[in-house]
Design a protein around this motif. Structure first.
Motif, mmCIF file in Angstrom:
data_model
loop_
_atom_site.group_PDB
_atom_site.id
_atom_site.type_symbol
_atom_site.label_atom_id
_atom_site.label_comp_id
_atom_site.label_asym_id
_atom_site.label_seq_id
_atom_site.Cartn_x
_atom_site.Cartn_y
_atom_site.Cartn_z
ATOM 1 N N PHE A 127 23.941 32.039 -93.861
ATOM 2 C CA PHE A 127 23.253 30.750 -93.891
ATOM 3 C C PHE A 127 23.360 30.013 -92.560
ATOM 4 O O PHE A 127 22.702 28.997 -92.364
ATOM 5 N N ASN A 161 20.583 30.964 -101.703
ATOM 6 C CA ASN A 161 20.922 29.949 -100.704
ATOM 7 C C ASN A 161 22.403 30.047 -100.366
ATOM 8 O O ASN A 161 23.265 29.758 -101.205
ATOM 9 N N GLY A 162 22.718 30.466 -99.153
ATOM 10 C CA GLY A 162 24.111 30.642 -98.758
ATOM 11 C C GLY A 162 24.912 29.365 -98.787
ATOM 12 O O GLY A 162 26.098 29.362 -99.155
#
Length: 286
Positions: A127, A161-162
């Motif tokens: 991310f 979604n990191g």
């Protein structure tokens, strides 16, 4: 009996500093005035937006004629259809992505298995890499899989979604291990432990992660531009950009579209703001 000197000193420090107050007001005005100008411009005919700038006066913030034609033109045109597409993509992404991110966070926070630290490191590094760096090769891969011009192609990159995984992992680490141990003694399986304990205690962390996924998909521009070429599947940010013509543009409609794109996440944040005060796991108190 209170010390008079100490009382005067406290009152002196409690009084707001006038220069600091003036600076705060000026800085706030710098940010607020463009927003008010955007809102006023969306409520006035397009030709008046830049005419009101000369001479510079308070007329830039007060429309001489209030009209909703700009909003009607945007909502009942291609932008309105694209807005519905954005809402569909965001709802699916939040519903699927929140569960997927919570499961991934549970795995790297609670379960013990070889390579857990390496996997978490890959998630953190992932991310931190700008999506633009991998968007073009990823879009080519999606095209080869037949996912171009599909809702699935728009949704898939947003569900992992990191930052949401990192956020949920940190929250799950705060859950006392004794809760899980007691559930295992009672014979609960790992899915049962996840849903009955960690998911229910997710609270503000789950809401925060869902908002991260929503905002990432709502403001996405480059990925929909690469993976979707059909006009009926285009999302709102791209549709708004396409309303700018080469020779002419209706800035009133552009302003209205920008207000619509901004007001939806703002309202969502306002509605969910009470959910950010999470539960203190250790004490069980607010």
């Amino acid at each position: 009996m209170p010390d008079p000197m100490l009382t005067r000193r406290r009152s002196r420090w409690s009084r707001p500093s006038m220069p600091l107050t003036v600076v705060t007001v000026l800085v706030s005005a710098i940010f607020v005035i463009p927003v008010l100008w955007l809102l006023a411009g969306s409520l006035r005919p397009g030709h008046e937006i830049f005419e009101s700038l000369s001479p510079l006066s308070w007329d830039i913030l007060i429309p001489s004629e209030v009209t909703l034609e700009n909003y009607q033109a945007m909502l009942f045109g291609p932008f309105g259809r694209a807005l519905v597409n954005s809402l569909i993509v965001c709802v699916i992404s939040v519903a699927v992505g929140t569960v997927m991110c919570a499961l991934a966070a549970y795995a790297v926070a609670v379960l013990k298995f070889p390579g857990r630290g390496i996997i978490f490191t890959v998630i953190v590094v992932g991310f931190m890499i700008p999506f633009e760096a991998v968007a073009i090769p990823l879009s080519q891969q999606f095209s080869s899989w037949g996912l171009a011009n599909t809702i699935t192609g728009l949704v898939l990159p947003g569900i992992g979604n990191g930052l949401a995984i990192f956020n949920l992992r940190q929250h799950f680490l705060s859950v006392p291990a004794s809760y899980r141990e007691a559930a295992k003694i009672d014979g609960a399986s790992e899915p049962r432990i996840f849903t009955a304990i960690y998911w229910r205690l997710g609270g503000g962390a789950l809401v925060n992660s869902a908002l991260l996924i929503f905002l990432g998909q709502w403001g996405a521009f480059l990925w929909p531009l690469l993976v979707v070429s059909e006009r009926d599947l285009q999302v709102a940010p791209v549709a708004l950009a396409q309303t700018f013509g080469e020779h002419s543009s209706s800035f009133g409609q552009h302003f209205a579209g920008a207000v619509i794109l901004s007001i939806i996440p703002a309202l969502l944040m306002f509605i969910l703001q009470k959910s950010f005060g999470g539960l203190s796991i250790a004490s069980g108190e607010k």
